[in-house]
Write an enzyme that holds these catalytic residues in place. Structure first.
Site, PDB file in Angstrom:
ATOM      1  N   SER A  12       0.833  -1.210   0.000  1.00 49.53           N
ATOM      2  CA  SER A  12       0.000   0.000   0.000  1.00 49.53           C
ATOM      3  C   SER A  12       0.866   1.258   0.000  1.00 49.53           C
ATOM      4  O   SER A  12       1.583   1.537   0.963  1.00 49.53           O
ATOM      5  CB  SER A  12      -0.900   0.015   1.238  1.00 49.53           C
ATOM      6  OG  SER A  12      -1.480   1.291   1.361  1.00 49.53           O
ATOM      7  N   HIS A  37      -1.134  -1.475  -4.023  1.00 52.53           N
ATOM      8  CA  HIS A  37      -2.446  -1.138  -3.470  1.00 52.53           C
ATOM      9  C   HIS A  37      -2.583   0.382  -3.342  1.00 52.53           C
ATOM     10  O   HIS A  37      -1.701   1.048  -2.789  1.00 52.53           O
ATOM     11  CB  HIS A  37      -2.570  -1.803  -2.089  1.00 52.53           C
ATOM     12  CG  HIS A  37      -3.865  -1.602  -1.381  1.00 52.53           C
ATOM     13  ND1 HIS A  37      -4.969  -2.401  -1.582  1.00 52.53           N
ATOM     14  CD2 HIS A  37      -4.243  -0.689  -0.443  1.00 52.53           C
ATOM     15  CE1 HIS A  37      -5.955  -2.010  -0.795  1.00 52.53           C
ATOM     16  NE2 HIS A  37      -5.548  -0.945  -0.106  1.00 52.53           N
ATOM     17  N   ASP A  39      -4.975   3.560  -2.011  1.00 53.96           N
ATOM     18  CA  ASP A  39      -6.054   3.949  -1.113  1.00 53.96           C
ATOM     19  C   ASP A  39      -6.610   5.291  -1.549  1.00 53.96           C
ATOM     20  O   ASP A  39      -5.952   6.319  -1.398  1.00 53.96           O
ATOM     21  CB  ASP A  39      -5.520   4.017   0.320  1.00 53.96           C
ATOM     22  CG  ASP A  39      -5.217   2.633   0.853  1.00 53.96           C
ATOM     23  OD1 ASP A  39      -6.130   1.791   0.849  1.00 53.96           O
ATOM     24  OD2 ASP A  39      -4.068   2.380   1.240  1.00 53.96           O
ATOM     25  N   MET A  41      -9.263   8.158  -1.035  1.00 56.80           N
ATOM     26  CA  MET A  41     -10.128   8.677   0.041  1.00 56.80           C
ATOM     27  C   MET A  41     -10.685  10.037  -0.362  1.00 56.80           C
ATOM     28  O   MET A  41      -9.966  10.850  -0.962  1.00 56.80           O
ATOM     29  CB  MET A  41      -9.320   8.820   1.326  1.00 56.80           C
ATOM     30  CG  MET A  41      -8.614   7.531   1.741  1.00 56.80           C
ATOM     31  SD  MET A  41      -7.788   7.715   3.329  1.00 56.80           S
ATOM     32  CE  MET A  41      -6.846   6.185   3.412  1.00 56.80           C
ATOM     33  N   HIS A  70      -8.453   0.535  -3.901  1.00 60.21           N
ATOM     34  CA  HIS A  70      -9.410   0.454  -2.790  1.00 60.21           C
ATOM     35  C   HIS A  70     -10.089   1.813  -2.694  1.00 60.21           C
ATOM     36  O   HIS A  70      -9.485   2.782  -2.234  1.00 60.21           O
ATOM     37  CB  HIS A  70      -8.610   0.106  -1.521  1.00 60.21           C
ATOM     38  CG  HIS A  70      -9.378   0.140  -0.248  1.00 60.21           C
ATOM     39  ND1 HIS A  70      -8.774   0.132   0.998  1.00 60.21           N
ATOM     40  CD2 HIS A  70     -10.717   0.169   0.013  1.00 60.21           C
ATOM     41  CE1 HIS A  70      -9.684   0.166   1.948  1.00 60.21           C
ATOM     42  NE2 HIS A  70     -10.880   0.209   1.378  1.00 60.21           N
ATOM     43  N   MET A  72     -12.322   4.366  -1.093  1.00 61.89           N
ATOM     44  CA  MET A  72     -12.997   4.748   0.156  1.00 61.89           C
ATOM     45  C   MET A  72     -13.706   6.071  -0.121  1.00 61.89           C
ATOM     46  O   MET A  72     -13.332   7.122   0.414  1.00 61.89           O
ATOM     47  CB  MET A  72     -11.964   4.886   1.284  1.00 61.89           C
ATOM     48  CG  MET A  72     -11.486   3.548   1.817  1.00 61.89           C
ATOM     49  SD  MET A  72      -9.940   3.664   2.739  1.00 61.89           S
ATOM     50  CE  MET A  72      -8.791   3.548   1.387  1.00 61.89           C
ATOM     51  N   MET A 141     -11.752  -5.155   6.137  1.00 61.73           N
ATOM     52  CA  MET A 141     -10.913  -4.142   6.799  1.00 61.73           C
ATOM     53  C   MET A 141     -10.558  -4.642   8.196  1.00 61.73           C
ATOM     54  O   MET A 141     -11.441  -5.023   8.977  1.00 61.73           O
ATOM     55  CB  MET A 141     -11.642  -2.803   6.905  1.00 61.73           C
ATOM     56  CG  MET A 141     -11.819  -2.061   5.593  1.00 61.73           C
ATOM     57  SD  MET A 141     -10.294  -1.791   4.652  1.00 61.73           S
ATOM     58  CE  MET A 141      -9.322  -0.795   5.790  1.00 61.73           C
ATOM     59  N   ASP A 185      -6.758  -5.755   5.222  1.00 59.02           N
ATOM     60  CA  ASP A 185      -6.110  -4.450   5.060  1.00 59.02           C
ATOM     61  C   ASP A 185      -6.138  -3.683   6.383  1.00 59.02           C
ATOM     62  O   ASP A 185      -7.215  -3.371   6.894  1.00 59.02           O
ATOM     63  CB  ASP A 185      -6.885  -3.674   3.974  1.00 59.02           C
ATOM     64  CG  ASP A 185      -6.254  -2.349   3.620  1.00 59.02           C
ATOM     65  OD1 ASP A 185      -5.180  -2.027   4.143  1.00 59.02           O
ATOM     66  OD2 ASP A 185      -6.858  -1.638   2.786  1.00 59.02           O
TER      67      ASP A 185
HETATM   68  C1  DX5 Z   1      -6.400   2.303   5.491  1.00 59.83           C
HETATM   69  C2  DX5 Z   1      -5.942   1.751   4.174  1.00 59.83           C
HETATM   70  C3  DX5 Z   1      -4.796   0.833   4.211  1.00 59.83           C
HETATM   71  C4  DX5 Z   1      -3.518   1.361   4.795  1.00 59.83           C
HETATM   72  C5  DX5 Z   1      -2.951   0.274   5.650  1.00 59.83           C
HETATM   73  O1  DX5 Z   1      -7.618   2.961   5.320  1.00 59.83           O
HETATM   74  O2  DX5 Z   1      -7.001   1.082   3.517  1.00 59.83           O
HETATM   75  O3  DX5 Z   1      -4.534   0.267   2.922  1.00 59.83           O
HETATM   76  O4  DX5 Z   1      -2.546   1.724   3.855  1.00 59.83           O
HETATM   77  O5  DX5 Z   1      -1.884   0.786   6.327  1.00 59.83           O
HETATM   78  P1  DX5 Z   1      -1.044  -0.063   7.362  1.00 59.83           P
HETATM   79  O6  DX5 Z   1      -0.503  -1.246   6.655  1.00 59.83           O
HETATM   80  O7  DX5 Z   1      -0.005   0.914   7.772  1.00 59.83           O
HETATM   81  O8  DX5 Z   1      -1.983  -0.434   8.491  1.00 59.83           O
HETATM   82 ZN    ZN Z   2      -6.530  -0.025   1.580  1.00 61.79          ZN
END
Ligand code: DX5
Ligand code: ZN
Length: 248
Positions: A12, A37, A39, A41, A70, A72, A141, A185
């Site tokens: 990620s 990956h 993220d 947001m 992913h 969000m 999650m 994740d």
């Molecule tokens: C959180 C993300 C994750 C994040 C995980 O909302 O979806 O993908 O990068 O981070 P770590 O591995 O640091 O918990």
């Molecule tokens: Zn994620």
């Protein structure tokens, strides 16, 4: 668990040094990562803002690995096409953010990529009952979404076990076990990886455990070097497979 599906590591980039993104992605690839990956947001579904299709497109040119996006964001159907055009290989949407989940999953698959659904920690597996036969992946999650570096929520292992059982009850079998991947994740590291795999997960997302050095104070020092990223990716896979890893 009947059959062990191949374990995949998704690095990620939320935890990466974005000034050196191409180099950091290449290091994760050199360490054997299977996915990059992303993220995404929107500051609405989760209290944070990150990146969009432009960055996916840039990273697409820097790696041959499939890109696992992913989302969000609220009403994710508005951006499905943009992320597919940018080069996403997997696209997951949150069940909590999607009013017409079946339509959105079909929309993603019609565009020729893999479609997944994501569940927040407090969202029941019951919400998957009708959509499970249509998806390629379920993302469970293991932290509340929005930020990297949070602690793994232990009770999510039992949720993963129940999800695997639900797939078996629905007779959703594929060539290597279940017909859909189970991705986890949040808070995945060398200590939690084996537990989630034992519970039945086969795609492990990790940000901090790959791109950050532990025990470093200032932000600049906290970013791992290319060599450290590759090593951390290898160690994570070994841990997921239950193999002993040297202390880190
Ligand atoms: C959180 C993300 C994750 C994040 C995980 O909302 O979806 O993908 O990068 O981070 P770590 O591995 O640091 O918990
Ligand atoms: Zn994620």
């Amino acid at each position: 668990m009947d059959v062990i599906q191949e374990i995949k590591i998704a690095a990620s980039i939320l935890a990466a040094d974005l000034c050196r993104l191409g180099e950091q992605v290449a290091a994760a690839e050199a360490g054997g990562a299977d996915y990059i990956h992303f993220d995404v947001m929107d500051g609405c579904f989760v209290p944070n803002l990150t990146i969009g299709p432009l960055v996916v497109e840039a990273v697409r040119r820097a790696t041959s690995l499939p890109i696992d996006v992913h989302l969000m964001i609220e009403a994710p159907e508005r951006y499905v096409q943009d992320f597919v055009q940018a080069g996403a290989g997997n696209l997951t949407v949150h069940v909590e953010a999607c009013a017409h989940l079946h339509r959105t999953i079909e929309q993603i698959k019609e565009l020729g990529i893999r479609a997944g659904v994501t569940l927040n920690p407090a969202t029941s597996l019951v919400t998957l009952e009708e959509i499970l036969p249509y998806v390629d992946m379920v993302l469970v999650m293991t932290v509340n979404p929005g930020f990297g570096g949070q602690s793994f929520i232990e009770s999510m292992c039992a949720k993963v076990e129940r999800l695997r059982a639900m797939g078996q009850e629905q007779h959703l079998a594929g060539p290597n076990g279940l017909a859909f991947d189970i991705e986890v994740d949040g808070g995945i590291n060398v200590h939690t990886a084996e537990r989630v795999v034992r519970a039945g997960a086969n795609v492990l997302v990790a940000g901090s455990a790959i791109f950050r050095r532990s025990g470093h104070g200032s932000a600049a020092d906290a970013f791992a070097s290319a060599g450290e990223i590759a090593d951390a990716t290898r160690r994570l896979r070994q841990a997921a497979l239950g193999q002993k890893t040297p202390a880190c």
